[in-house]
Design a protein around this motif. Structure first.
Motif, PDB file in Angstrom:
ATOM      1  N   VAL B  98       0.904  -1.134   0.043  1.00  0.00           N
ATOM      2  CA  VAL B  98       0.013  -0.111   0.088  1.00  0.00           C
ATOM      3  C   VAL B  98       0.996   1.252   0.038  1.00  0.00           C
ATOM      4  N   HIS B  99       2.017   1.254   0.802  1.00  0.00           N
ATOM      5  CA  HIS B  99       2.658   2.346   1.024  1.00  0.00           C
ATOM      6  C   HIS B  99       3.190   3.067  -0.251  1.00  0.00           C
ATOM      7  N   ALA B 100       3.884   1.772  -0.913  1.00  0.00           N
ATOM      8  CA  ALA B 100       4.772   1.992  -2.199  1.00  0.00           C
ATOM      9  C   ALA B 100       3.823   2.570  -3.368  1.00  0.00           C
ATOM     10  N   ALA B 101       2.434   2.464  -3.297  1.00  0.00           N
ATOM     11  CA  ALA B 101       1.479   2.577  -4.204  1.00  0.00           C
ATOM     12  C   ALA B 101       0.490   4.192  -3.691  1.00  0.00           C
ATOM     13  N   LEU B 102       0.943   4.354  -2.685  1.00  0.00           N
ATOM     14  CA  LEU B 102       0.223   5.645  -2.313  1.00  0.00           C
ATOM     15  C   LEU B 102       0.837   7.057  -2.966  1.00  0.00           C
ATOM     16  N   GLY B 103       0.156   8.018  -3.304  1.00  0.00           N
ATOM     17  CA  GLY B 103       0.583   9.252  -3.892  1.00  0.00           C
ATOM     18  C   GLY B 103       0.912  10.370  -2.810  1.00  0.00           C
ATOM     19  N   GLN B 104       1.590  11.048  -3.096  1.00  0.00           N
ATOM     20  CA  GLN B 104       1.987  12.179  -2.080  1.00  0.00           C
ATOM     21  C   GLN B 104       1.163  12.858  -1.555  1.00  0.00           C
ATOM     22  N   GLY B 116       2.832  -0.495  10.848  1.00  0.00           N
ATOM     23  CA  GLY B 116       4.065  -0.356   9.896  1.00  0.00           C
ATOM     24  C   GLY B 116       3.625   0.886   8.858  1.00  0.00           C
ATOM     25  N   LEU B 117       2.394   0.798   8.399  1.00  0.00           N
ATOM     26  CA  LEU B 117       2.120   1.789   7.474  1.00  0.00           C
ATOM     27  C   LEU B 117       2.469   3.132   8.079  1.00  0.00           C
ATOM     28  N   ALA B 118       1.896   3.485   9.178  1.00  0.00           N
ATOM     29  CA  ALA B 118       1.996   4.650   9.839  1.00  0.00           C
ATOM     30  C   ALA B 118       3.510   5.142   9.936  1.00  0.00           C
ATOM     31  N   MET B 119       4.369   4.204  10.268  1.00  0.00           N
ATOM     32  CA  MET B 119       5.588   4.293  10.389  1.00  0.00           C
ATOM     33  C   MET B 119       6.379   4.805   9.046  1.00  0.00           C
ATOM     34  N   LEU B 120       5.659   4.065   7.894  1.00  0.00           N
ATOM     35  CA  LEU B 120       6.334   4.368   6.625  1.00  0.00           C
ATOM     36  C   LEU B 120       5.795   5.731   6.181  1.00  0.00           C
ATOM     37  N   MET B 121       4.840   6.100   6.634  1.00  0.00           N
ATOM     38  CA  MET B 121       4.455   7.517   6.180  1.00  0.00           C
ATOM     39  C   MET B 121       4.928   8.503   7.041  1.00  0.00           C
ATOM     40  N   GLY B 122       5.756   8.173   7.985  1.00  0.00           N
ATOM     41  CA  GLY B 122       6.557   9.404   8.572  1.00  0.00           C
ATOM     42  C   GLY B 122       6.225   9.380   9.977  1.00  0.00           C
ATOM     43  N   ASP B 141      -0.439  15.443  13.670  1.00  0.00           N
ATOM     44  CA  ASP B 141      -1.276  16.342  12.891  1.00  0.00           C
ATOM     45  C   ASP B 141      -1.570  15.643  11.555  1.00  0.00           C
ATOM     46  N   ALA B 142      -3.004  14.950  11.607  1.00  0.00           N
ATOM     47  CA  ALA B 142      -3.360  13.910  10.352  1.00  0.00           C
ATOM     48  C   ALA B 142      -3.323  14.673   9.019  1.00  0.00           C
ATOM     49  N   ASP B 143      -3.383  16.106   9.055  1.00  0.00           N
ATOM     50  CA  ASP B 143      -3.139  16.771   7.552  1.00  0.00           C
ATOM     51  C   ASP B 143      -1.713  16.774   7.206  1.00  0.00           C
ATOM     52  N   GLU B 144      -0.863  16.739   8.154  1.00  0.00           N
ATOM     53  CA  GLU B 144       0.542  16.661   7.666  1.00  0.00           C
ATOM     54  C   GLU B 144       1.066  15.279   7.497  1.00  0.00           C
ATOM     55  N   VAL B 145       0.846  14.268   8.328  1.00  0.00           N
ATOM     56  CA  VAL B 145       1.046  12.975   8.202  1.00  0.00           C
ATOM     57  C   VAL B 145       0.499  12.026   7.164  1.00  0.00           C
ATOM     58  N   ARG B 146      -1.051  12.453   7.100  1.00  0.00           N
ATOM     59  CA  ARG B 146      -1.792  11.924   6.181  1.00  0.00           C
ATOM     60  C   ARG B 146      -2.281  10.775   6.635  1.00  0.00           C
ATOM     61  N   PHE B 147      -1.785  10.165   7.911  1.00  0.00           N
ATOM     62  CA  PHE B 147      -2.453   9.096   8.410  1.00  0.00           C
ATOM     63  C   PHE B 147      -3.206   9.440   9.435  1.00  0.00           C
ATOM     64  N   HIS B 148      -4.543   9.148   9.431  1.00  0.00           N
ATOM     65  CA  HIS B 148      -5.512   9.578  10.386  1.00  0.00           C
ATOM     66  C   HIS B 148      -5.731   8.830  11.615  1.00  0.00           C
ATOM     67  N   ASP B 179      -4.791  19.559  -4.883  1.00  0.00           N
ATOM     68  CA  ASP B 179      -3.943  18.439  -4.929  1.00  0.00           C
ATOM     69  C   ASP B 179      -4.602  17.356  -5.602  1.00  0.00           C
ATOM     70  N   ASP B 180      -4.041  16.068  -6.001  1.00  0.00           N
ATOM     71  CA  ASP B 180      -4.747  15.021  -6.585  1.00  0.00           C
ATOM     72  C   ASP B 180      -5.003  13.803  -5.775  1.00  0.00           C
ATOM     73  N   GLY B 181      -4.888  14.278  -4.285  1.00  0.00           N
ATOM     74  CA  GLY B 181      -5.068  13.050  -3.257  1.00  0.00           C
ATOM     75  C   GLY B 181      -6.257  12.550  -3.290  1.00  0.00           C
ATOM     76  N   VAL B 182      -6.475  11.287  -2.987  1.00  0.00           N
ATOM     77  CA  VAL B 182      -7.639  10.332  -2.825  1.00  0.00           C
ATOM     78  C   VAL B 182      -7.289   9.614  -1.504  1.00  0.00           C
ATOM     79  N   SER B 183      -8.518   9.029  -0.940  1.00  0.00           N
ATOM     80  CA  SER B 183      -8.578   8.411   0.344  1.00  0.00           C
ATOM     81  C   SER B 183      -8.510   7.098   0.341  1.00  0.00           C
ATOM     82  N   LEU B 184      -7.735   6.595   0.944  1.00  0.00           N
ATOM     83  CA  LEU B 184      -7.725   4.941   1.268  1.00  0.00           C
ATOM     84  C   LEU B 184      -8.108   4.648   2.714  1.00  0.00           C
ATOM     85  N   ILE B 185      -9.128   3.895   2.654  1.00  0.00           N
ATOM     86  CA  ILE B 185     -10.024   3.319   3.778  1.00  0.00           C
ATOM     87  C   ILE B 185      -9.667   2.084   4.215  1.00  0.00           C
ATOM     88  N   ILE B 186      -9.245   1.686   5.410  1.00  0.00           N
ATOM     89  CA  ILE B 186      -8.778   0.447   5.640  1.00  0.00           C
ATOM     90  C   ILE B 186      -9.663  -0.069   6.751  1.00  0.00           C
TER      91      ILE B 186
END
Lengths: 336, 383
Positions: B98-104, B116-122, B141-148, B179-186
């Motif tokens: 998932v992390h490798a496919a996510l856009g910025q 693990g995904l949280a860690m990879l997202m910083g 800050d979820a706006d910044e990390v993009r991991f809610h 921005d071209d961001g989309v939402s991934l819901i797990i």
């Protein structure tokens, strides 16, 4: 079969934890009435996350002890349907914070069908779940939600504070013709106590004086009864004689027992874990001032959780009412 | 990518007869797999690997570090430094793929097991550990990390993710330069039964929201097998909502990445929501409070361990000449150092002062909260 049936036939008491006493009570109810069903998430082979239903699926089968899909609204709603056809479902919700996906089904459906059907539909459904804090849990696992349900006409709301009450109150709740919200103080699940096996000491909706005293009445229920008894024991060393009333049933409320106590002591403090504002203590304080205004020597005080969401668990011991806060309120009340 | 793929995969769409009257399960549920458990490549009609061996080697590194994070989490709980931990053992490939496919600019609305995904997202590891020590509730800050933020009421966050995607969609309608961001819901296999989750599918489809649902099917919702939640494969659930879906081998990092790329592209291109079922296994307990021996067999768990996501990736990389003993030794060393870093990070988490809780409830504390905070401070001062 465990504890109870391995006891000698003439035995009239045994010692159990609250969790085991509830388990024994449900076993007795399942054995007594084939219409009784247990229904919930992980209650079968796992026996519930607190093991309160342990072994019951093995003993009574999957048709009577049902592991459900992970959906609280579905659980309550289908329990209503089963009850309409004569079953007595005992629904377990896993934690207090997980009640809310089922809130519509509890407060707008379960609570109101008798009224909606002009008295025709009877729903003997028990919704039981662990509540309150004190066990170091993460968010949504330590909520005290009794006020929502005690505020909803059509529901009855009870909570045992000790194993004997757990054993009897769950059986009485299952036998009740109206919906019962059955609140189990999770921090007391593993505390042991003597269970009387021959007959219950109280009706389901009776309050109980669990410690007699003359100076002041501590009014409490569920997890706070132990806290208040400890506070009363500590106060005794300072020469104060506190009475402790275990409310046991928040709806209907046995106000007569509470009033008798306060008429006698003239002072009252309500102690609950739930947040203060619009909480159950407000109802009790209002009733006491309405009915016992001339008897009271001091205002009714409340010791409660603060008006914030339940804090992260490392802060919970400062958030929950404890012995010091109860004793400080006692000092304040006695100073009037 | 096969543009003909609409609702589900062409090979297993329910036929008109007798599916008109009853759901028809395919004889064999197709599973997107690019890397077999034995570490050899296989092919799929719709998905092809797009990663270089060098990129996959990076993913092996990420999976190894995530596994270490998780192992340390479990050990810290055993030592009493965490009050709880939700192990992710065996599910590393999903988080890394998932992390490798996510856009910025993409945002993630996680369940409670995506450490693990949280860690990879910083997200610093101590922020997650702080939740499990019982000191923090989500200090980022979820706006910044993009991991809610983590939500413990199963499934409730799925609607938030859809709403966020609807806002992303509106931002782009209002401003082409947005921005071209989309939402991934797990969410997990248990959550699929919750009303909120089903409503999330409905809203995502109704508004064609730029959302991707990732259903991590690890076979168990605490003690309940996935069959208790659904009598059809989970990815087929999405069909009824009009959401294209696919089941991928969740232990195959190449397959997860390829499917996630497809779904994220669809969302980004305005083609609406997609649903990916990542078929995996919860090798560990639900949480450290759980005892899986009460409800499942050791044999079952052992069968799944053969399908381990890390070993198959390593085997393939070696067969490609892209991995050797020296690299493995270096990675082992790196994981050791990272483990030490996690163990020390937990000591950096501090307990907030009690009175801080009164400032977090509203934008401005109410008079009652101000009074309660003052009372607490008086009591502290009196001690």
């Amino acid at each position: 079969m465990s504890q109870l049936n391995s006891a000698a036939p003439n035995q009239t008491t045994t010692t159990l934890t609250l969790a085991k006493a509830l388990n024994a009570g449900m076993r007795a109810a399942l054995a007594a009435d084939p219409k009784v069903l247990l229904y919930g998430e992980d209650i079968g082979s796992l026996g519930g996350v607190f093991r309160v239903t342990e072994h019951l699926q093995k003993e009574f089968g999957e048709e009577r002890v049902l592991d459900s899909p992970l959906a609280e609204s579905g659980l309550i709603g289908t329990a209503i349907g089963m009850a309409q056809r004569g079953y007595r479902p005992v629904v377990e919700l896993q934690f207090d914070g997980f009640v809310f996906p089922g809130f519509d089904q509890i407060t707008q459906q379960l609570a109101k069908l008798r009224f909606r059907s002009q008295g025709r539909v009877e729903l003997p459904v028990v919704v039981r779940f662990p509540y309150g804090g004190g066990i170091g849990s993460i968010e949504n696992h330590s909520e005290s939600v009794e006020a929502y349900f005690a505020h909803t006409p059509g529901l009855t709301v009870v909570t045992p504070s000790n194993p004997n009450d757990g054993y009897w109150m769950i059986q009485q709740a299952i036998a009740t013709p109206d919906p019962v919200i059955f609140l189990e103080p999770k921090r007391r699940y593993h505390e042991k106590g003597v269970v009387q096996l021959d007959a219950p000491a109280h009706g389901l909706h009776e309050a109980a004086v669990v410690r007699p005293g003359t100076d002041l009445t501590l009014i409490c229920w569920g997890p706070m009864v132990r806290t208040c008894l400890d506070a009363a024991a500590a106060a005794e060393k300072e020469g104060r004689d506190l009475e402790v009333v275990d409310v046991r049933s928040l709806q209907p409320l046995d106000f007569a027992t509470i009033a008798r106590s306060v008429e006698h002591t003239s002072r009252a403090i309500v102690v609950h874990e739930a947040q203060r504002n619009y909480g159950p203590g407000a109802e009790l304080a209002a009733r006491l001032q309405e009915e016992l205004f001339y008897v009271m020597e001091s205002p009714v005080l409340r010791v409660s959780g603060y008006d914030t969401p339940y804090p992260p668990s490392k802060l919970e011991s400062d958030w929950l009412p404890n012995l010091d806060r109860v004793l400080a309120a006692v000092d304040q009340s006695m100073a009037y | 990518m096969n543009t003909a793929m609409s609702i589900g995969r062409p090979t297993d769409r329910p036929s008109a007869q007798p599916g008109r009257f009853q759901p028809q399960q395919p004889v064999e549920t197709p599973l997107v797999q690019l890397l077999r458990p034995d570490g050899t490549l296989t092919s799929d009609p719709d998905f092809a690997p797009t990663l270089s061996a060098g990129q996959v080697a990076e993913m092996l590194r990420d999976m190894t570090l995530i596994r270490r994070f998780d192992t340390e989490g479990t050990a810290l709980q055993r030592k009493g430094q965490l009050s709880l931990w939700a192990p992710l053992l065996g599910q590393e490939a999903i988080q890394v793929g998932v992390h490798a496919a996510l856009g910025q600019h993409d945002h993630v609305f996680p369940s409670h097991r995506e450490h693990g995904l949280a860690m990879l997202m910083g997200l610093p590891v101590e922020r997650l550990l702080g939740i499990f020590t019982g000191q923090e509730t989500g200090d980022w800050d979820a706006d910044e990390v993009r991991f809610h933020h983590l939500n413990m009421v199963i499934g409730g966050h799925t609607l938030h993710g859809v709403g966020y995607a609807m806002a992303q969609q509106r931002d782009r309608q209002a401003d082409a330069a947005a921005d071209d961001g989309v939402s991934l819901i797990i969410h997990g296999d248990g959550a699929i039964s919750e009303g909120d989750v089903n409503e999330a599918y409905i809203f995502a489809a109704a508004y064609q929201a730029p959302a991707v649902f990732l259903c991590v099917n690890n076979q168990w919702a605490i003690s309940e097998p996935v069959e208790r939640q659904s009598i059809v494969p989970l990815y087929q659930r999405a069909w009824g909502f009009g959401i294209p879906s696919v089941r991928v081998d969740g232990n195959d990092v190449l397959a997860v990445h390829a499917a996630m790329q497809w779904a994220l592209d669809r969302a980004r291109n305005g083609e609406g929501p997609s649903f990916i079922e990542a078929f995996t296994y919860r090798v560990g307990a639900h949480t450290t409070s759980d005892d899986p021996t009460k409800y499942r067999s050791k044999e079952e768990t052992a069968d799944w361990q053969i399908k381990d996501p890390l070993s198959r990736t390593e085997t393939w990389l070696r067969s490609e000449g892209a991995w050797d003993d020296a690299q493995q030794a270096h990675l082992d060393q790196e994981a050791e150092a990272f483990g030490a870093q996690v163990r020390s990070a937990v000591n950096n988490v501090t307990t907030p002062r009690f009175e801080e809780i009164f400032d977090r409830v509203y934008a401005e504390p109410t008079p009652d909260l101000i009074a309660q905070r003052a009372q607490v401070l008086r009591e502290v001062a009196a001690l």
